[in-house]
Design a protein around this motif. Structure first.
Motif, PDB file in Angstrom:
ATOM      1  N   SER A 264       1.026  -1.095   0.027  1.00 45.36           N
ATOM      2  CA  SER A 264       0.018   0.036  -0.109  1.00 45.36           C
ATOM      3  C   SER A 264       0.781   1.278  -0.017  1.00 45.36           C
ATOM      4  N   PRO A 269      -1.410  -0.415  -9.099  1.00 42.16           N
ATOM      5  CA  PRO A 269      -2.978  -0.776  -8.776  1.00 42.16           C
ATOM      6  C   PRO A 269      -3.063  -0.829  -7.305  1.00 42.16           C
ATOM      7  N   HIS A 270      -4.110  -0.225  -6.842  1.00 41.24           N
ATOM      8  CA  HIS A 270      -4.453  -0.295  -5.393  1.00 41.24           C
ATOM      9  C   HIS A 270      -3.458  -0.012  -4.318  1.00 41.24           C
ATOM     10  N   LEU A 318      -8.038  -8.302  -6.687  1.00 44.38           N
ATOM     11  CA  LEU A 318      -8.494  -7.514  -5.539  1.00 44.38           C
ATOM     12  C   LEU A 318      -9.726  -8.430  -5.056  1.00 44.38           C
ATOM     13  N   GLU A 319      -9.714  -8.899  -3.818  1.00 43.33           N
ATOM     14  CA  GLU A 319     -10.619  -9.718  -3.054  1.00 43.33           C
ATOM     15  C   GLU A 319     -11.166 -10.638  -4.131  1.00 43.33           C
ATOM     16  N   ASN A 329      -6.967  -5.309   0.215  1.00 38.13           N
ATOM     17  CA  ASN A 329      -6.588  -3.808   0.317  1.00 38.13           C
ATOM     18  C   ASN A 329      -6.485  -3.295   1.531  1.00 38.13           C
ATOM     19  N   ALA A 338      -2.880  -3.725   3.893  1.00 35.86           N
ATOM     20  CA  ALA A 338      -2.826  -4.642   2.646  1.00 35.86           C
ATOM     21  C   ALA A 338      -2.065  -5.867   2.809  1.00 35.86           C
ATOM     22  N   GLU A 375      -4.117  -7.471 -13.552  1.00 38.20           N
ATOM     23  CA  GLU A 375      -4.760  -7.785 -12.665  1.00 38.20           C
ATOM     24  C   GLU A 375      -6.210  -8.402 -13.181  1.00 38.20           C
TER      25      GLU A 375
END
Ligand code: GLU
Ligand code: MG
Length: 454
Positions: A264, A269-270, A318-319, A329, A338, A375
């Motif tokens: 993080s 991304p993210h 993500l998830e 995240n 994260a 992703e």
């Protein structure tokens, strides 16, 4: 009573005194072998110092005891020779019934670490990350099915996946589990009724890699104690009942450098930082090579079906519960910050080896400057074959033979963890495949339903 002695006061006499005060009479030291089964020696408390300093004898074939009680000999692991199982005093924990437990390492008689000792291999990987300036925390999830003492299914109806009914139906067991975990100083994060009938899952808080793996072994042992107290057993098989959902043993990890998180606060991304992305890239690139350490047993492949949240697709998102690497995240709803979850791991894996392989790939990814792959945001199972091809997503192998052949041939796996542990793993898993050749899927699941139980 929680931890008995910290690493810097690992004085056997002091620990012995404290354990005596806590009513302990015997100390159990465990190791996990290449089959993922937990082996142990037990000594009277008065022998604690010897257990720690010179250790107890263990035949080299401990490494390759198989899930049916057989031995998968290799060219170098034969009936000749002996090892020493030494406990790590800093890991001592008090159990009920006058017992204590400690994690163990396997040494050669000359005092050198056994090259197949999984706990030592994980400590080496943790040390390499540390030297390179990376601080890692690992969090384990444990899934298991409660079964009758003989392994047969329990009568429980109805079963509501993630429902409150399972929590009530099994509340006496769950109460004991919680108090035993507390006694041993393991803070349970949460527990719930899982998708499968009589399946439960709980998570353990993040800790340094070796300590986290130790705690996962201890937690499994405590599940066994609590289940027995209620005339049950717990199945840690990847597929306890053929044709249903399996048990996962998902591993989460986070990385920090110079006190700052790498998953993080960055520009990827993210918020993933470049090094965090390289770690994920290293894992995705190397997963097919080390899959034999994570899902290598003869029952592992049957769990890896799309749609079962076992992370059967080789990708990250993500998830994304269908991705072998699920990204969690940073945010208010995530107190641990994260992290990434490697979902494909199952409980037939040696937990130390699985962590060692995953973290070694992460470090390798950072060192070789891997790129974070694109992703995959949705369920890859909803894409057409052509779309999956274009997105570069494929299913991981679910063939035990192919998974183990890939490990055997992998220069990457051999380079990261050494030939000795690859050869031992290949030997026990090929042995399992030979037994399985004669069994139908339901017979296979039944025969080894309790193989990984403690
Ligand atoms: N039981 C699933 C597995 O085999 C995992 C379900 C979940 O996401 O908790 O991995
Ligand atoms: Mg689960």
């Amino acid at each position: 009573m929680t931890q008995i002695a910290s690493a810097d006061e690992s004085d056997a006499a002091k620990a012995q005194h404290e354990l005596q005060e806590a009513g302990v009479r015997t100390v159990i030291g465990t190791v996990v072998n290449a089959s993922g089964i937990t082996l142990a020696k037990s000594v009277p408390l008065t022998r604690l110092k010897t257990f720690h300093e010179s250790g107890m004898g263990a035949a080299p074939v401990w490494h390759v005891f198989t899930i049916d009680g057989g031995i998968a000999f290799t060219d170098s692991i034969t009936t000749v020779g002996d090892m020493r199982l030494k406990i790590d005093i800093a890991g001592l924990r008090v159990l009920q019934g006058g017992r204590a437990w400690a994690p163990g390492n396997l040494f050669e008689q000359d005092g050198a670490a056994s090259p197949v000792c999984a706990r030592r291999l994980l400590a080496d990987v943790e040390g390499s990350l540390d030297e390179a300036g990376y601080h890692v925390l690992v969090g384990h999830e444990l899934e298991f099915f409660l079964v009758a003492p003989d392994g047969s299914a329990l009568e429980t109806a109805p079963w509501v996946p993630y429902g409150a009914t399972g929590l009530l139906d099994r509340s006496a067991f769950l109460d004991d589990l919680l108090s035993e975990l507390n006694r041993a100083g393991i803070p349970m994060e949460q527990i719930h009724a899982e998708y499968g009938r009589n399946q439960f899952e709980f998570s353990l808080p993040p800790a340094s890699p070796v300590r986290a793996a130790d705690t996962a072994v201890l937690a499994k042992l405590i599940v066994g104690i609590a289940a027995r107290a209620h005339s049950m057993q717990a199945s840690f098989s990847p597929m306890p009942f053929a044709g249903t959902v399996g048990n996962g043993a998902h591993q989460h990890f986070s990385l920090r450098k110079n006190g700052l998180p790498l998953f993080s606060g960055g520009s990827g991304p993210h918020g993933i930082c470049a090094e965090g992305g390289a770690a994920i890239g290293g894992i995705i690139a190397g997963l097919p090579d080390i899959q034999g350490f994570l899902t290598g047993s003869v029952l592992s492949g049957s769990r890896l079906a799309p749609g079962t949240w076992s992370g059967a697709y080789l990708c990250w998102g993500l998830e994304n519960r269908e991705a072998s690497v699920r990204f969690l995240n940073e945010g208010k709803s995530n107190p641990h910050g994260a992290n990434v979850e490697v979902k494909i791991v199952d409980p037939s894996a040696n937990v130390y080896l699985a962590s060692a392989a995953i973290l070694a790939l992460a470090l390798d990814g950072i060192r070789s400057g891997q790129k974070l792959p694109t992703e995959i945001p949705g369920d890859p199972g909803r894409l057409s074959e052509g779309e999956r091809h274009r997105a570069n997503v494929r299913l991981l192998s679910d063939s035990p033979a192919a998974i183990i052949d890939a490990l055997d041939k992998s220069h990457l796996a051999r380079g990261l963890l050494g030939d000795a542990v690859v050869d031992a793993t290949v030997a026990v898993r090929r042995y399992e495949q030979r037994i399985a050749a004669e069994l139908a899927p339901d017979e296979l699941a039944e025969r080894f339903r309790l193989a990984w139980s403690i």
